[in-house]
Every structure is written in structure tokens, then in C-alpha cells.
Scaffold this motif. Structure first.
Motif, PDB file in Angstrom:
ATOM      1  N   LEU A  86      50.339  39.173-145.946  1.00  0.00           N
ATOM      2  CA  LEU A  86      49.021  38.568-145.700  1.00  0.00           C
ATOM      3  C   LEU A  86      48.638  38.702-144.231  1.00  0.00           C
ATOM      4  N   ILE A  87      49.600  38.435-143.357  1.00  0.00           N
ATOM      5  CA  ILE A  87      49.330  38.488-141.912  1.00  0.00           C
ATOM      6  C   ILE A  87      49.091  39.938-141.478  1.00  0.00           C
ATOM      7  N   GLY A  88      49.790  40.863-142.124  1.00  0.00           N
ATOM      8  CA  GLY A  88      49.645  42.278-141.773  1.00  0.00           C
ATOM      9  C   GLY A  88      50.494  42.658-140.572  1.00  0.00           C
ATOM     10  N   ALA A  89      51.517  41.856-140.281  1.00  0.00           N
ATOM     11  CA  ALA A  89      52.402  42.144-139.141  1.00  0.00           C
ATOM     12  C   ALA A  89      53.778  41.560-139.434  1.00  0.00           C
ATOM     13  N   VAL A  90      54.794  42.226-138.886  1.00  0.00           N
ATOM     14  CA  VAL A  90      56.188  41.838-139.115  1.00  0.00           C
ATOM     15  C   VAL A  90      56.861  41.635-137.756  1.00  0.00           C
ATOM     16  N   ASN A  91      57.534  40.483-137.575  1.00  0.00           N
ATOM     17  CA  ASN A  91      58.284  40.311-136.317  1.00  0.00           C
ATOM     18  C   ASN A  91      59.792  40.214-136.546  1.00  0.00           C
ATOM     19  N   THR A  92      60.197  40.226-137.832  1.00  0.00           N
ATOM     20  CA  THR A  92      61.623  40.104-138.150  1.00  0.00           C
ATOM     21  C   THR A  92      61.962  41.039-139.303  1.00  0.00           C
ATOM     22  N   VAL A  93      63.049  41.796-139.147  1.00  0.00           N
ATOM     23  CA  VAL A  93      63.489  42.704-140.214  1.00  0.00           C
ATOM     24  C   VAL A  93      64.931  42.379-140.561  1.00  0.00           C
ATOM     25  N   ASN A  94      65.217  42.350-141.861  1.00  0.00           N
ATOM     26  CA  ASN A  94      66.580  42.107-142.327  1.00  0.00           C
ATOM     27  C   ASN A  94      67.071  43.337-143.087  1.00  0.00           C
ATOM     28  N   ASP A  97      72.509  46.255-147.721  1.00  0.00           N
ATOM     29  CA  ASP A  97      73.040  47.576-148.084  1.00  0.00           C
ATOM     30  C   ASP A  97      71.968  48.488-148.649  1.00  0.00           C
ATOM     31  N   ASP A  98      71.073  47.910-149.489  1.00  0.00           N
ATOM     32  CA  ASP A  98      70.120  48.793-150.152  1.00  0.00           C
ATOM     33  C   ASP A  98      68.655  48.504-149.847  1.00  0.00           C
ATOM     34  N   LEU A  99      68.371  47.519-148.999  1.00  0.00           N
ATOM     35  CA  LEU A  99      66.971  47.136-148.801  1.00  0.00           C
ATOM     36  C   LEU A  99      66.687  46.712-147.351  1.00  0.00           C
ATOM     37  N   VAL A 100      65.541  47.175-146.843  1.00  0.00           N
ATOM     38  CA  VAL A 100      65.107  46.734-145.512  1.00  0.00           C
ATOM     39  C   VAL A 100      63.810  45.931-145.702  1.00  0.00           C
ATOM     40  N   THR A 101      63.868  44.644-145.352  1.00  0.00           N
ATOM     41  CA  THR A 101      62.759  43.735-145.662  1.00  0.00           C
ATOM     42  C   THR A 101      62.151  43.160-144.389  1.00  0.00           C
ATOM     43  N   GLY A 102      60.823  43.095-144.355  1.00  0.00           N
ATOM     44  CA  GLY A 102      60.107  42.562-143.192  1.00  0.00           C
ATOM     45  C   GLY A 102      59.574  41.161-143.432  1.00  0.00           C
ATOM     46  N   TYR A 103      59.613  40.339-142.390  1.00  0.00           N
ATOM     47  CA  TYR A 103      59.114  38.964-142.433  1.00  0.00           C
ATOM     48  C   TYR A 103      58.256  38.714-141.201  1.00  0.00           C
ATOM     49  N   ASN A 104      57.473  37.643-141.248  1.00  0.00           N
ATOM     50  CA  ASN A 104      56.786  37.202-140.038  1.00  0.00           C
ATOM     51  C   ASN A 104      57.111  35.726-139.825  1.00  0.00           C
ATOM     52  N   THR A 105      57.839  35.429-138.761  1.00  0.00           N
ATOM     53  CA  THR A 105      58.262  34.035-138.522  1.00  0.00           C
ATOM     54  C   THR A 105      57.405  33.348-137.452  1.00  0.00           C
ATOM     55  N   ALA A 130      41.395  34.830-131.849  1.00  0.00           N
ATOM     56  CA  ALA A 130      41.376  35.451-133.181  1.00  0.00           C
ATOM     57  C   ALA A 130      42.188  36.736-133.171  1.00  0.00           C
ATOM     58  N   GLY A 131      43.212  36.783-132.314  1.00  0.00           N
ATOM     59  CA  GLY A 131      44.073  37.965-132.222  1.00  0.00           C
ATOM     60  C   GLY A 131      45.278  37.846-133.140  1.00  0.00           C
ATOM     61  N   GLY A 132      46.354  38.585-132.779  1.00  0.00           N
ATOM     62  CA  GLY A 132      47.542  38.640-133.624  1.00  0.00           C
ATOM     63  C   GLY A 132      48.191  37.284-133.854  1.00  0.00           C
ATOM     64  N   ALA A 133      48.334  36.503-132.789  1.00  0.00           N
ATOM     65  CA  ALA A 133      49.005  35.197-132.933  1.00  0.00           C
ATOM     66  C   ALA A 133      48.153  34.261-133.789  1.00  0.00           C
ATOM     67  N   ALA A 134      46.837  34.270-133.568  1.00  0.00           N
ATOM     68  CA  ALA A 134      45.937  33.407-134.352  1.00  0.00           C
ATOM     69  C   ALA A 134      46.040  33.762-135.832  1.00  0.00           C
ATOM     70  N   ARG A 135      46.134  35.040-136.119  1.00  0.00           N
ATOM     71  CA  ARG A 135      46.221  35.504-137.501  1.00  0.00           C
ATOM     72  C   ARG A 135      47.511  34.983-138.165  1.00  0.00           C
ATOM     73  N   ALA A 136      48.630  35.143-137.478  1.00  0.00           N
ATOM     74  CA  ALA A 136      49.907  34.683-138.036  1.00  0.00           C
ATOM     75  C   ALA A 136      49.878  33.171-138.262  1.00  0.00           C
ATOM     76  N   ILE A 137      49.381  32.447-137.286  1.00  0.00           N
ATOM     77  CA  ILE A 137      49.403  30.977-137.375  1.00  0.00           C
ATOM     78  C   ILE A 137      48.424  30.489-138.452  1.00  0.00           C
ATOM     79  N   SER A 138      47.248  31.091-138.502  1.00  0.00           N
ATOM     80  CA  SER A 138      46.232  30.571-139.432  1.00  0.00           C
ATOM     81  C   SER A 138      46.644  30.773-140.888  1.00  0.00           C
ATOM     82  N   PHE A 139      47.224  31.917-141.225  1.00  0.00           N
ATOM     83  CA  PHE A 139      47.669  32.113-142.615  1.00  0.00           C
ATOM     84  C   PHE A 139      48.735  31.086-142.967  1.00  0.00           C
ATOM     85  N   GLN A 140      49.675  30.872-142.035  1.00  0.00           N
ATOM     86  CA  GLN A 140      50.748  29.916-142.331  1.00  0.00           C
ATOM     87  C   GLN A 140      50.203  28.495-142.450  1.00  0.00           C
TER      88      GLN A 140
END
Ligand SMILES: NC(=O)c1ccc[n+]([C@@H]2O[C@H](COP(=O)([O-])OP(=O)(O)OC[C@H]3O[C@@H](n4cnc5c(N)ncnc54)[C@H](OP(=O)(O)O)[C@@H]3O)[C@@H](O)[C@H]2O)c1
Length: 283
Positions: A86-94, A97-105, A130-140
Motif C-alpha cells: 500500500l505504501i509503495g516502499a520497503v525499508n526492511t527485507v527478510n 531459504d526460498d523467499l525474499v520478503t519486503g516490509y515497511n516498518t 506529503a512525501g515518503g514518510a507521510a505516506r508510510a505513516i498515514s497508511f499505518q
């Protein structure tokens, strides 16, 4: 001690040398006696595809992404968590063995920071910027049950585009405004104000804050996500108004703690992150 068994996590960014994440995470690994190490990787714009491929091949367990990689990294993941999508950005990747998953914390970091002093459930919240940080915070904020969200931005059209995106996913009312008298009026019955603009950030500590004490009331929670300096002009205005302050360090700490939990399955002590961060910022 780093050995052949040590698990490697880190941060990719450009620049990355000022990142405060390595000392925070490494202190928490030590505290919890986890055989992990957190390393800064200076990955220049244009090199992210190769760096991510290298991370997979080298068995890296987790990554944080910072400027300028948070959006581009999505191209190199196997799956993206719903919130990050939803945010359209990832700040954390896990990496497993078989999967690389992105999160936004980032968003959850901001919500947890505010919820130290006030639940955001059903509250009226104004976000400045209304930049990147606003987008992440507002969706959450919407996902966490905010009652009403207003995006106020210098470029009003950008605030309205973000509000439209938010209205598409939620029944909660989201509006947009400019930085004018309407903002002063809306602040009268607002519960939480969040500044996501870089105003007041080092080396511009003397910038006039966009919201001053006369626009605040004593029951207002004022969160400035700028954390350098620790006490911004906006937070000084909050003091004058007798409002409740939430410094930007809290978001930084909670977003890091959430990444740590994603990689290790363990929740670090808030105090460990906080003590190290304060020491670094007071240097
Ligand atoms: N505490 C934390 O963990 C944390 C996490 C992430 C970010 N941050 C901080 O948050 C800040 C913003 O980051 P970002 O990635 O969202 O930046 P961004 O995407 O560049 O957005 C910046 C926003 O600030 C507005 N703005 C910039 N200068 C302004 C000015 N002089 N007057 C009024 N509005 C102004 C811009 O308005 P226009 O649309 O009109 O240009 C835009 O809405 C940075 O200081 C960053 O360090 C902190």
C-alpha cells in the motif's frame, strides 16, 4: 566475536555512513546474546539490483533500505507485505531459504511512538508533509484505527493525491489542505499533529516551524519525526503551549525494533535501542 556462524544483517543506502542503525541493532544483539552482526553497505544509486542479488547469494539474513533505495528494491523481492504494498516502499527485507520478503516498518514505528502517550484509535490526526514518510505513516494510521486524517502540505495538490490514495483503501475520512488559515482552524480540535517535513533539521535548526504555540492546545500530541536536533523548533513550540511531545527518535527506535523482530523473531528492549541512540546523537 564474529565467526563463520555469525548471521549478517545490514543497511543499504547512499549515503549510509551517518546511519544510526548499526550501533542500535548491534547493542541489542549483544544484549540478547544473538550471534548476529549489523553492517552498513554503501550501495550507490544504480547498483541496487546487483547488491540485492549479491545479498541473496551471500546468505544475508536481513536488510534495511534507506535513501535512495526504498522504492526500487521492490523490483528485486519475491513478495511484499500488504502494508508495504500500500505504501509503495520497503525499508526492511527478510531473506529465508526460498523467499525474499519486503516490509515497511516506518509507519508502525511512528504509530508505536505516538501510542506511548496516546492511543490513536478514533482520533483526529493532522500530518504535515506529503512525501515518503507521510505516506508510510498515514497508511499505518488508517490501518491502526485513526478516526480522521488530514494531510497538510506546502504543495496542496500533493496532499490531495495522497488523501485520494488513502480514501481508496479506507472508509476513514481523509482530507487535504494547504499550510494556511484552514490548518489553524483544523488544529483547534485535533488530537495528534505529526510533522514529516525536514523543517528544523540540522543544519537548519533555526527554521521557523510551520505550527507555532498559538496554534496548539495543551491536550495536543505533537510528534516531530525530525530527530536531529533532539529538540526541534516545533517541539519547543509544543512546550510553550503545554502540549504533549513525542520526539522523532521514538519513530526511529520503533521502526528498528520491528525490523529486528522480523529478522530474529525476538523483541529487543526499547531501552537498549534508546540508550545507544541517545549516546550517538549526543556525540
Ligand atoms: N524519525 C524517523 O524515523 C524518520 C523516518 C523517515 C524520515 N524521517 C525524516 O522525515 C523527513 C521527511 O522525509 P521524507 O522522506 O518524507 O521526505 P520527502 O519525501 O522529500 O518529503 C518532504 C515533504 O516536506 C515538505 N517540505 C520540504 N521542505 C519544506 C518547506 N521548506 N516548507 C514546507 N514544506 C516543506 C515537502 O513539501 P512539497 O510537497 O511542497 O515539496 C514534502 O511534502 C526528513 O527530515 C527525514 O529525516 C524521519
Amino acid at each position: 566475536m564474529i565467526t563463520g556462524k555469525t548471521t549478517v544483517v545490514g543497511i543499504m543506502g547512499d549515503p549510509v555512513e551517518h546511519s544510526l542503525s548499526p550501533p542500535m541493532h548491534n547493542a541489542a544483539f549483544q544484549e540478547l546474546k544473538l550471534d548476529y552482526v549489523y553492517v552498513p553497505f554503501h550501495v550507490k544509486r544504480g547498483n541496487l539490483a546487483l547488491a540485492m542479488e549479491g545479498a541473496r547469494k551471500m546468505g544475508i539474513k536481513g536488510l534495511n533500505l534507506t535513501i535512495p533505495h526504498k522504492i526500487e528494491v521492490i523490483n528485486y523481492l519475491d513478495e511484499v507485505d500488504e502494508v508495504a504494498k500500500l505504501i509503495g516502499a520497503v525499508n526492511t527485507v527478510n531473506f529465508t531459504d526460498d523467499l525474499v520478503t519486503g516490509y515497511n516498518t516506518d509507519g508502525i514505528g511512528a504509530v508505536k511512538a505516538i501510542e506511548e502517550v496516546r492511543s490513536i484509535k478514533n482520533k483526529k490526526i493532522i500530518i504535515i508533509g506529503a512525501g515518503g514518510a507521510a505516506r508510510a505513516i498515514s497508511f499505518q494510521l488508517l490501518l491502526s484505527g485513526a478516526g480522521e486524517v488530514l494531510i497538510a502540505n506546502r504543495t496542496r495538490e500533493k496532499a490531495c493525491i495522497l488523501a485520494d490514495n488513502l480514501n481508496e483503501i479506507s472508509a476513514t475520512s481523509v482530507g487535504c489542505l494547504g499550510l494556511d488559515d484552514e490548518l489553524t482552524l483544523e488544529l483547534e480540535d485535533t488530537d495528534v499533529l505529526i510533522n514529516t517535513t525536514p523543517i528544523g533539521m540540522h543544519p537548519h535548526e533555526d527554521d521557523e516551524p510551520l505550527v507555532t504555540a498559538d496554534m496548539m492546545h495543551p491536550d495536543l500530541v505533537v510528534n516531530d519525526i525530525v530527530y536531529n536536533p533532539l529538540e526541534t523548533g516545533l517541539l519547543r513550540e509544543a512546550d510553550k503551549a503545554g502540549a504533549i511531545k513525542v520526539p522523532g527518535t521514538k519513530m526511529l527506535i520503533y521502526q528498528g525494533m520491528e525490523a529486528f523482530r522480523i529478522w530474529t523473531g525476538k523483541t529487543p528492549q526499547l531501552e537498549t535501542f534508546e540508550t545507544v541512540l541517545m549516546k550517538e546523537l549526543n556525540r
